[in-house]
Design an enzyme around this catalytic site. Structure first.
Site, mmCIF file in Angstrom:
data_model
loop_
_atom_site.group_PDB
_atom_site.id
_atom_site.type_symbol
_atom_site.label_atom_id
_atom_site.label_comp_id
_atom_site.label_asym_id
_atom_site.label_seq_id
_atom_site.Cartn_x
_atom_site.Cartn_y
_atom_site.Cartn_z
ATOM 1 N N GLY A 1 0.873 -1.183 0.091
ATOM 2 C CA GLY A 1 0.046 0.000 -0.131
ATOM 3 C C GLY A 1 0.812 1.116 -0.137
ATOM 4 O O GLY A 1 1.928 1.440 0.798
ATOM 5 N N TYR B 1 -5.230 -7.241 -8.833
ATOM 6 C CA TYR B 1 -5.619 -6.757 -7.454
ATOM 7 C C TYR B 1 -7.076 -7.327 -7.221
ATOM 8 O O TYR B 1 -7.739 -7.813 -8.005
ATOM 9 C CB TYR B 1 -6.075 -5.316 -7.419
ATOM 10 C CG TYR B 1 -4.827 -4.072 -7.399
ATOM 11 C CD1 TYR B 1 -3.996 -3.981 -6.292
ATOM 12 C CD2 TYR B 1 -4.298 -3.563 -8.607
ATOM 13 C CE1 TYR B 1 -2.985 -3.077 -6.322
ATOM 14 C CE2 TYR B 1 -3.366 -2.624 -8.736
ATOM 15 C CZ TYR B 1 -2.749 -2.291 -7.472
ATOM 16 O OH TYR B 1 -1.752 -1.549 -7.468
ATOM 17 N N ARG C 1 -3.705 4.962 -10.651
ATOM 18 C CA ARG C 1 -3.780 3.479 -11.058
ATOM 19 C C ARG C 1 -4.961 3.534 -11.984
ATOM 20 O O ARG C 1 -6.068 3.491 -11.678
ATOM 21 C CB ARG C 1 -4.201 3.040 -9.540
ATOM 22 C CG ARG C 1 -3.172 2.946 -8.554
ATOM 23 C CD ARG C 1 -2.012 2.367 -9.249
ATOM 24 N NE ARG C 1 -0.954 1.912 -8.035
ATOM 25 C CZ ARG C 1 0.174 2.740 -7.970
ATOM 26 N NH1 ARG C 1 0.267 3.841 -8.960
ATOM 27 N NH2 ARG C 1 0.921 2.661 -6.995
ATOM 28 N N ASP D 1 7.098 5.798 -3.949
ATOM 29 C CA ASP D 1 6.567 5.884 -2.261
ATOM 30 C C ASP D 1 8.176 6.208 -1.440
ATOM 31 O O ASP D 1 8.078 7.149 -0.652
ATOM 32 C CB ASP D 1 5.902 4.872 -1.850
ATOM 33 C CG ASP D 1 4.987 4.425 -2.673
ATOM 34 O OD1 ASP D 1 3.935 5.285 -3.121
ATOM 35 O OD2 ASP D 1 4.518 3.234 -2.770
#
Length: 336
Positions: free
Chosen positions: A53, A123, A187, A277
């Site tokens: 995440g 996902y 995304r 990230d």
């Protein structure tokens, strides 16, 4: 805008600065259980669970560098939810504002290494606990105070309630004088570019630091514009710093005073998942430490290099005493 070196430019605080004494960084979103395969999923083989995440990655990156980080949101009230919380606690990320949801399952993310240069992500997150995020899940976390609120463009794509919660949190934190950071993190499997643009463009109006790759800038305003024009539009709307991620070519930072570029650190890339990230975590850590823009950008590309040089979304991120490990690194180096 002009290129070159910029002197110390601390992030400005909004008038009436009144941030409560809480954590250094607060973020929220969906914590996922990532199941990794060394080859094609269809061929079978072992799957190893990991915490994943984008927001969790940033929280861990900041925490490893000695800052107080907190994650808010929802996880399933079962063993998988317990696994996610345990992983966050192990990385010293506060989870006091994470709710356990007995009605919904954990979101899953499958990664298969198709070739040495290609990783494919699948996902299973529709209707997950994380997607049910609501304003009420964030109110106590925001009230506790944070110097930085970190958002991504992933969370508002999860559901109507998550979208409302993201917008509310951005307005609330900005009004309280916190630095609000948004990583666009588009995304395509979650929403279309048009849908993303309709949400992220107004959201950017509450942001101090905006992070995007070059092809994501049109999602936060000035669609179809070149990079310089898109950045100028964001700065005119009140964004103080725009960071453009360039992958292996490093990054550019724009402020009203000009542009600064930083080259990527030369490392052998083995896993690029989580690199963006890590970059954001490095920049925000530099802000929390009071570094000038050049120092923040240098730390950002340093964490990005650590991320791509190791396996996992966040596992290879450095502790504070490891930040200089890549300086002058030679291939195959061994420290004895």
């Amino acid at each position: 805008m002009t290129g070159g070196h910029l002197d110390a430019l601390p992030e400005p605080r909004l008038p009436g600065h009144r941030v409560a004494a809480g954590v250094d960084l607060l973020t929220f979103g969906e914590a996922l259980v990532s199941l990794r395969s060394a080859g094609p999923l269809s061929a079978g083989g072992p799957l190893h669970p990991h915490l994943a995440g984008a927001e969790c990655n940033v929280a861990i990156g900041v925490s490893r560098l000695g800052h107080r980080a907190a994650f808010a949101g929802r996880v399933s009230d079962d063993e998988l939810g317990g696994f996610l919380l345990r992983q966050l606690r192990a990385e010293s990320v506060a989870v006091a504002h994470v709710a356990r949801d007995p009605e919904r399952s954990a979101g899953l993310m499958f990664l298969e290494r198709r070739t040495a240069d290609l990783t494919r992500v699948i996902y299973q997150r529709a209707g997950s606990a994380g997607s049910a995020l609501h304003v009420d899940d964030l109110s106590s976390a925001l009230a506790a105070g944070a110097r930085v609120l970190h958002l991504t463009g992933i969370t508002p794509a999860l559901s109507d309630s998550a979208r409302e919660a993201t917008s509310w949190a951005a307005r609330t934190a900005a009004g309280a004088g916190a630095l609000v950071c948004l990583d666009v993190n588009y995304r395509a499997r979650l929403w279309s570019r048009d849908a993303a643009r309709a949400v992220l463009t107004p959201l950017a109006g509450h942001v101090s630091v905006l992070v995007a790759s070059a092809d994501e800038l049109d999602l936060v305003g000035a669609p179809g514009a070149d990079e310089e024009t898109a950045v100028a539009s964001l700065l005119d709307r009140g964004v103080s710093t725009v960071l453009v991620k360039l992958g292996g070519d490093g990054a550019r930072a724009y402020t009203r005073d000009g542009r600064l570029e930083a080259a990527a650190l030369p490392v052998t890339a083995v896993d690029t998942v989580g690199a963006g990230d890590a970059f954001t975590a490095g920049y925000l850590s530099g802000h929390l430490d009071g570094l000038d823009l050049a120092g923040r950008l240098r730390r950002a590309v340093t964490l990005g290099a650590f991320a791509v040089a190791g396996h996992g979304d966040w596992e290879a991120l450095p502790r504070r005493d490891e930040l200089s490990l890549l300086d002058g690194l030679q291939p195959g180096s061994t420290l004895r």
